[in-house]
Write a protein that holds these residues in place. Structure first.
Motif, short mmCIF file in Angstrom:
data_model
loop_
_atom_site.label_atom_id
_atom_site.label_comp_id
_atom_site.label_asym_id
_atom_site.label_seq_id
_atom_site.Cartn_x
_atom_site.Cartn_y
_atom_site.Cartn_z
N GLY A 1 8.36 32.80 40.56
CA GLY A 1 8.75 31.81 41.57
C GLY A 1 8.15 32.03 42.94
O GLY A 1 8.43 31.25 43.86
N ALA A 2 7.31 33.06 43.09
CA ALA A 2 6.83 33.44 44.42
C ALA A 2 5.97 32.36 45.07
O ALA A 2 6.15 32.03 46.25
N THR A 3 5.02 31.81 44.32
CA THR A 3 4.13 30.82 44.94
C THR A 3 4.86 29.51 45.22
O THR A 3 4.56 28.83 46.21
N ASP A 4 5.83 29.15 44.37
CA ASP A 4 6.63 27.96 44.66
C ASP A 4 7.46 28.16 45.93
O ASP A 4 7.62 27.24 46.75
N ALA A 5 8.00 29.38 46.10
CA ALA A 5 8.78 29.67 47.30
C ALA A 5 7.93 29.59 48.56
O ALA A 5 8.41 29.18 49.63
N VAL B 1 -2.00 32.72 43.42
CA VAL B 1 -2.00 31.52 42.60
C VAL B 1 -3.27 31.41 41.77
O VAL B 1 -3.29 30.71 40.75
N SER B 2 -4.35 32.10 42.19
CA SER B 2 -5.63 32.03 41.48
C SER B 2 -6.04 33.41 40.98
O SER B 2 -5.31 34.38 41.12
N ALA B 3 -7.26 33.49 40.46
CA ALA B 3 -7.71 34.70 39.76
C ALA B 3 -8.19 35.78 40.71
O ALA B 3 -8.60 35.50 41.84
N VAL C 1 10.54 39.48 36.52
CA VAL C 1 9.61 38.42 36.12
C VAL C 1 9.90 37.14 36.90
O VAL C 1 8.98 36.44 37.35
N ALA C 2 11.17 36.82 37.08
CA ALA C 2 11.54 35.58 37.79
C ALA C 2 11.07 35.60 39.23
O ALA C 2 10.63 34.56 39.76
N GLY D 1 4.77 29.07 39.00
CA GLY D 1 6.09 28.52 38.71
C GLY D 1 6.68 28.99 37.40
O GLY D 1 7.77 29.57 37.39
N ASP D 2 5.98 28.73 36.28
CA ASP D 2 6.58 29.06 34.99
C ASP D 2 6.01 30.34 34.38
O ASP D 2 6.35 30.69 33.26
#
Length: 274
Positions: free
Chosen positions: A143-147, A230-232, A138-139, A254-255
């Motif tokens: 965190g993929a889009t933030d990375a 990040v989107s649908a 899950v982590a 992110g979360d």
């Protein structure tokens, strides 16, 4: 002729709080790019003039023009007054694929299927990836889009381009590509990976865009069984992901994220869903 810069500055008047000031903004370039195979133009798209050989390789693979990068004998980018050509010379056994997948895609970057010859090409069969792909946490998905943010220099300068990145569990983002068109960015990434011998089945594609039908098709053709955005997704894209065995996570910011298909790759998934 030299290739145009991917961004350039433009002057504007900035209005805020009843005042106006002169500003200079860096904007992304958008250039007509022709895919030319053995001397014949097969597609014309509006794209960011960067990483164009990667673009040519990725487009050729995801459109089924070639099955392996070695089937492209040579390639080069040629500048013309009205645009750019990615000239590719194919092995003889791929000549029939040119006519089978002939496209004329001049048009807006938001429409990835513009100009295809038949409905069969729009809903083509995809490989089944159900038994492929890495285990995930899950982590890692959260965190993929933030990375990916650290791999978006054109976006940082212009705020107007999409990115597609490849994340391998335990290693983070290995590479990324940017373009004004979301599907172009993914093609560039797939081409770069193919040219460097990176196996798409060992990780996930991470997107800064919505998930359209073509994004799922390109991921399946590249052999990547995990798609994080990040989107649908659209409903049709979700149906294709389910059929192709692709784990599709969206609204990844992110979360958390929404997991829409094939949760079997999550090693720490929560069994009780409210």
């Amino acid at each position: 002729m030299t290739l145009p810069d991917p961004t350039a500055r433009a002057k504007a008047s900035h209005y805020r709080n009843s005042s106006v000031s002169a500003v200079s903004r860096e904007l992304p370039e958008e250039t007509a790019v022709a895919m030319v195979y053995n001397g014949s133009t097969q597609a014309v798209m509006m794209a960011t003039p960067a990483d164009l050989e990667d673009f040519g390789y990725g487009f050729s693979l995801t459109e089924g023009i070639v099955d392996h990068p070695d089937q492209i004998a040579s390639s080069e980018v040629i500048a013309h007054p009205k645009g750019l050509e990615v000239q590719m010379w194919l092995a003889e056994d791929r000549a029939e694929a040119i006519s089978a997948r002939r496209r004329a895609m001049a048009g807006p970057v938001g429409c990835g299927l513009c100009g295809i010859d038949s409905l069969d090409q729009a809903v083509r069969d995809l490989p089944d990836l159900s038994n492929l792909g890495p285990g995930l946490t899950v982590a890692e998905i959260s965190g993929a889009t933030d990375a990916l943010r650290a791999w978006q220099p054109l976006h940082d300068r212009s705020r107007a381009v999409h990115a597609a990145g490849f994340l391998m569990p335990g290693h983070g983002i290995l590479m990324a590509r940017e373009d004004v068109g979301r599907h172009n960015a993914l093609d560039k990434l797939i081409g770069a990976m193919a040219r460097q011998g990176v196996d798409a089945g060992q990780g996930m594609f991470v997107l800064t865009s919505r998930v359209s039908v073509e994004m799922v098709q390109k991921s399946a053709m590249a052999g990547c069984a995990v798609l994080v955005a990040v989107s649908a997704p659209t409903l049709h894209a979700l149906r294709l992901a389910e059929q192709a065995g692709i784990t599709l996570a969206a609204f990844a910011r992110g979360d958390g994220f929404d997991l829409f298909s094939h949760p079997h790759r999550l090693s720490d998934r929560i069994s009780d869903v409210a």
